[in-house]
Design a protein around this motif. Structure first.
Motif, mmCIF file in Angstrom:
data_model
loop_
_atom_site.group_PDB
_atom_site.id
_atom_site.type_symbol
_atom_site.label_atom_id
_atom_site.label_comp_id
_atom_site.label_asym_id
_atom_site.label_seq_id
_atom_site.Cartn_x
_atom_site.Cartn_y
_atom_site.Cartn_z
ATOM 1 N N LEU A 138 0.832 -1.206 0.000
ATOM 2 C CA LEU A 138 0.000 0.000 0.000
ATOM 3 C C LEU A 138 0.866 1.254 0.000
ATOM 4 N N GLU A 139 1.923 1.227 0.781
ATOM 5 C CA GLU A 139 2.802 2.404 0.835
ATOM 6 C C GLU A 139 3.507 2.620 -0.498
ATOM 7 N N ARG A 140 3.877 1.541 -1.174
ATOM 8 C CA ARG A 140 4.555 1.700 -2.460
ATOM 9 C C ARG A 140 3.591 2.231 -3.526
ATOM 10 N N ILE A 141 2.349 1.743 -3.522
ATOM 11 C CA ILE A 141 1.366 2.255 -4.473
ATOM 12 C C ILE A 141 1.107 3.734 -4.206
ATOM 13 N N LEU A 142 1.045 4.092 -2.933
ATOM 14 C CA LEU A 142 0.856 5.494 -2.564
ATOM 15 C C LEU A 142 2.023 6.341 -3.058
ATOM 16 N N ASP A 143 3.238 5.845 -2.878
ATOM 17 C CA ASP A 143 4.425 6.581 -3.326
ATOM 18 C C ASP A 143 4.387 6.817 -4.834
ATOM 19 N N ARG A 144 4.055 5.778 -5.574
ATOM 20 C CA ARG A 144 4.016 5.904 -7.038
ATOM 21 C C ARG A 144 2.936 6.889 -7.477
ATOM 22 N N SER A 145 1.811 6.844 -6.789
ATOM 23 C CA SER A 145 0.716 7.748 -7.138
ATOM 24 C C SER A 145 1.105 9.195 -6.871
ATOM 25 N N VAL A 146 1.774 9.431 -5.761
ATOM 26 C CA VAL A 146 2.224 10.794 -5.431
ATOM 27 C C VAL A 146 3.219 11.282 -6.482
ATOM 28 N N ARG A 178 -0.365 8.233 10.125
ATOM 29 C CA ARG A 178 -0.116 9.449 10.902
ATOM 30 C C ARG A 178 1.292 10.006 10.619
ATOM 31 N N THR A 179 2.265 9.109 10.603
ATOM 32 C CA THR A 179 3.648 9.538 10.348
ATOM 33 C C THR A 179 3.763 10.209 8.987
ATOM 34 N N ARG A 180 3.126 9.602 7.992
ATOM 35 C CA ARG A 180 3.193 10.179 6.651
ATOM 36 C C ARG A 180 2.493 11.540 6.611
ATOM 37 N N LEU A 181 1.373 11.654 7.296
ATOM 38 C CA LEU A 181 0.636 12.916 7.297
ATOM 39 C C LEU A 181 1.467 14.026 7.945
ATOM 40 N N ILE A 182 2.133 13.702 9.041
ATOM 41 C CA ILE A 182 2.944 14.701 9.749
ATOM 42 C C ILE A 182 4.160 15.106 8.910
ATOM 43 N N GLN A 183 4.728 14.136 8.202
ATOM 44 C CA GLN A 183 5.969 14.399 7.466
ATOM 45 C C GLN A 183 5.721 14.902 6.045
ATOM 46 N N ALA A 184 4.485 14.827 5.562
ATOM 47 C CA ALA A 184 4.197 15.225 4.180
ATOM 48 C C ALA A 184 4.487 16.707 3.969
ATOM 49 N N GLU A 185 4.982 17.035 2.802
ATOM 50 C CA GLU A 185 5.256 18.425 2.458
ATOM 51 C C GLU A 185 3.971 19.240 2.512
ATOM 52 N N ASP A 186 4.024 20.395 3.163
ATOM 53 C CA ASP A 186 2.840 21.240 3.281
ATOM 54 C C ASP A 186 2.374 21.681 1.891
ATOM 55 N N ASP A 187 1.074 21.509 1.652
ATOM 56 C CA ASP A 187 0.447 21.853 0.378
ATOM 57 C C ASP A 187 0.904 20.949 -0.763
ATOM 58 N N GLY A 188 1.643 19.905 -0.442
ATOM 59 C CA GLY A 188 2.131 19.007 -1.485
ATOM 60 C C GLY A 188 1.099 17.972 -1.890
ATOM 61 N N ILE A 189 1.439 17.197 -2.911
ATOM 62 C CA ILE A 189 0.504 16.205 -3.447
ATOM 63 C C ILE A 189 0.206 15.119 -2.414
ATOM 64 N N GLU A 190 1.242 14.643 -1.699
ATOM 65 C CA GLU A 190 1.003 13.582 -0.719
ATOM 66 C C GLU A 190 0.063 14.068 0.379
ATOM 67 N N GLN A 191 0.231 15.266 0.844
ATOM 68 C CA GLN A 191 -0.670 15.796 1.864
ATOM 69 C C GLN A 191 -2.116 15.815 1.351
ATOM 70 N N GLN A 192 -2.295 16.209 0.103
ATOM 71 C CA GLN A 192 -3.640 16.240 -0.461
ATOM 72 C C GLN A 192 -4.230 14.839 -0.570
ATOM 73 N N VAL A 193 -3.438 13.874 -1.015
ATOM 74 C CA VAL A 193 -3.927 12.494 -1.147
ATOM 75 C C VAL A 193 -4.325 11.942 0.214
ATOM 76 N N LEU A 194 -3.503 12.168 1.220
ATOM 77 C CA LEU A 194 -3.807 11.665 2.558
ATOM 78 C C LEU A 194 -5.069 12.327 3.117
ATOM 79 N N LEU A 195 -5.231 13.606 2.877
ATOM 80 C CA LEU A 195 -6.423 14.302 3.367
ATOM 81 C C LEU A 195 -7.668 13.842 2.617
ATOM 82 N N LEU A 196 -7.541 13.559 1.321
ATOM 83 C CA LEU A 196 -8.668 13.005 0.571
ATOM 84 C C LEU A 196 -9.090 11.656 1.160
#
Length: 493
Positions: free
Chosen positions: A351-359, A387-405
């Motif tokens: 799941l984490e690898r699919i998330l990484d590729r999508s980002v 939680r760790t990914r959400l805290i470490q995600a770049e502010d306003d970045g794509i990963e933050q948006q995906v996690l919030l979605l």
């Protein structure tokens, strides 16, 4: 003035009066009420159904009065959303039989189909529905099939008593159920007719229906029907489904039939389809056709994964990771669906690898939905990793948006602190998503956040779903839910 327009005007006046009494005196209040109006009123392109889905995703018990009202709407599709929304908010998560039976017949059947697929009906619920004579043949057979799957005792006479004389698809499902119960005469007759000349579209549709039931309620007669589809001049889609049925149930001769299909296929796409069947049925690539399926990079990756999974799922991680690296969308979609059946030590890294590729691909890429789905599953399976990914995600970045979605798909109060820590300095995409999650999960929010919710509802750039959620949350945090719901109920009726 037409009655509908008069009703809208009266509703607008009621809303405006209520808003003024609550201190809502800015022009954005009109946008808030307009967005909610559009959620309960049929719109061009069925936009209102998307908005209703967005409201349901909030999982807010304050929506119950509105949803109850919408179960009586003239639009069956709106009724379906209301019925499912109420089930999602029910303590047991089940559809209410009494409410279902009061719905439009089309809405009842649609809600029933979704409810059975998503386990929103208990055994007692199904039995209660079967007692009502208004339940039509196809729905009645869905319920009987679900009861049989659940291990309940169903007499063959009960299945036979369903009148399917004017419904060939229901008749096919009925025949498959009877075959499972040891009465295969009807299904065997269907199989013999299938082999006489070129099957008609009606025969093929009926065969697919019978095989669908056979996958859930196996029988030797059902397997014979699947074999007949492979021996006849059936189209590729029917042949694949027949192989799926046979491989899944480990039916006699299934592997040989699979290799025959591989040998007869000349198109690479068909070989990919066949290879996916091996994964879907946990079947090792047969020795007899392994060479044909390993002369291509993607096919070889699929073959290795099939062999590894069938031998020992706990050692299959490297092969499955190789599939993800292939970037093949249908394969990744299968990994996401199947991951729910795997142990965390296999599922979470995938799941984490699919998330990484999508980002890396970006939100506009065709695989963007895979990222949101993988994040949603990660939230369920490994909330600490999420939680760790959400805290470490770049502010306003794509990963933050995906996690919030992903967070918007289901409440996660335990992450409220992490969401609250996200810096929100405007109404950019990530800021808006963080605001929605924060407003959904908190009982009280700052006045500035309420103002921003109204601003989002009035935005011309936010999606319909986001505007609808922002409008509802603005109403909720302004303390005028009862007034607005009462007005929307009047409008919906």
């Amino acid at each position: 003035m037409c009655p509908r327009r008069s009703l809208r005007l009266a509703t607008a006046l009621v809303l405006t009066a209520g808003a003024q009494a609550s201190g809502w005196d800015d022009r954005r209040e009109d946008a808030v009420h307009r967005e909610l109006d559009r959620a309960v009123t049929p719109q061009p392109g069925n936009e209102h159904l998307l908005r209703l889905s967005a409201l349901r995703a909030l999982h807010d018990e304050r929506l119950v009065p509105l949803l109850v009202s919408l179960t009586e709407d003239d639009d069956p599709a709106i009724q379906v959303h209301a019925l499912l929304g109420l089930a999602e908010l029910a303590p047991d998560g089940h559809l209410e039989p009494a409410t279902l039976l009061q719905a439009d017949p089309i809405a009842l059947e649609s809600a029933l189909a979704v409810g059975l697929e998503t386990d929103r009906l208990g055994t007692e619920d199904m039995q209660r529905l079967l007692e009502d004579s208004s339940i039509r043949a196809d729905s009645r057979l869905w319920l009987l099939g679900a009861l049989l799957e659940a291990g309940a005792e169903v007499a063959p006479a009960t299945v036979t008593a369903v009148d399917t004389s004017d419904n060939p698809l229901a008749a096919a499902r009925q025949s498959a159920q009877l075959a499972h119960l040891g009465h295969a005469e009807s299904l065997r007759a269907d199989t013999e007719r299938l082999l006489q000349g070129t099957p008609s579209n009606e025969q093929l549709d009926a065969a697919l229906e019978a095989m669908d039931q056979t996958r859930r309620l196996p029988s030797e007669a059902g397997f014979d029907l699947a074999r007949a589809c492979l021996r006849s001049s059936s189209p590729d889609g029917v042949r694949r489904y027949a192989l799926l049925t046979l491989l899944e149930q480990r039916a006699s001769g299934a592997v040989d039939l699979f290799c025959e299909e591989v040998a007869a296929t000349t198109r690479r796409r068909h070989l990919v389809d066949l290879s996916l069947l091996l994964l879907m049925t946990n079947t090792a690539t047969p020795e007899a056709c392994r060479a044909r399926l390993e002369n291509d990079e993607l096919l070889a990756a699929l073959s290795r994964a099939a062999i590894a999974l069938a031998a020992d799922p706990t050692t299959a991680l490297p092969s499955l990771q190789g599939l993800i690296e292939s970037g093949h969308r249908r394969t990744i979609a299968w990994v996401l669906a199947q991951s729910e059946q795997w142990e965390d030590r296999i599922a979470v890294p995938l799941l984490e690898r699919i998330l990484d590729r999508s980002v890396q691909a970006g939100l506009r890429a065709p695989t963007a939905s895979h990222g949101v789905r993988s994040a949603s599953l990660l939230l369920e399976r490994a909330p600490d990793a999420f939680r760790t990914r959400l805290i470490q995600a770049e502010d306003d970045g794509i990963e933050q948006q995906v996690l919030l979605l992903a967070l918007l798909q289901r409440p996660a109060p335990s992450l409220a602190e992490a969401v609250a820590s996200i810096r929100r300095i405007g109404v950019g995409p990530a800021d808006v998503l963080a605001l929605l999650v924060h407003a959904r999960d908190q009982e009280v929010i700052a006045a500035a956040d309420v103002a921003n919710l109204k601003l989002v509802a009035a935005s011309s750039t936010a999606s319909e779903a986001v505007r609808t959620q922002a409008a509802w949350l603005a109403v909720r945090h302004s303390g005028i839910v009862d007034d607005v719901v009462a007005s929307l109920v009047k409008l919906a009726r």
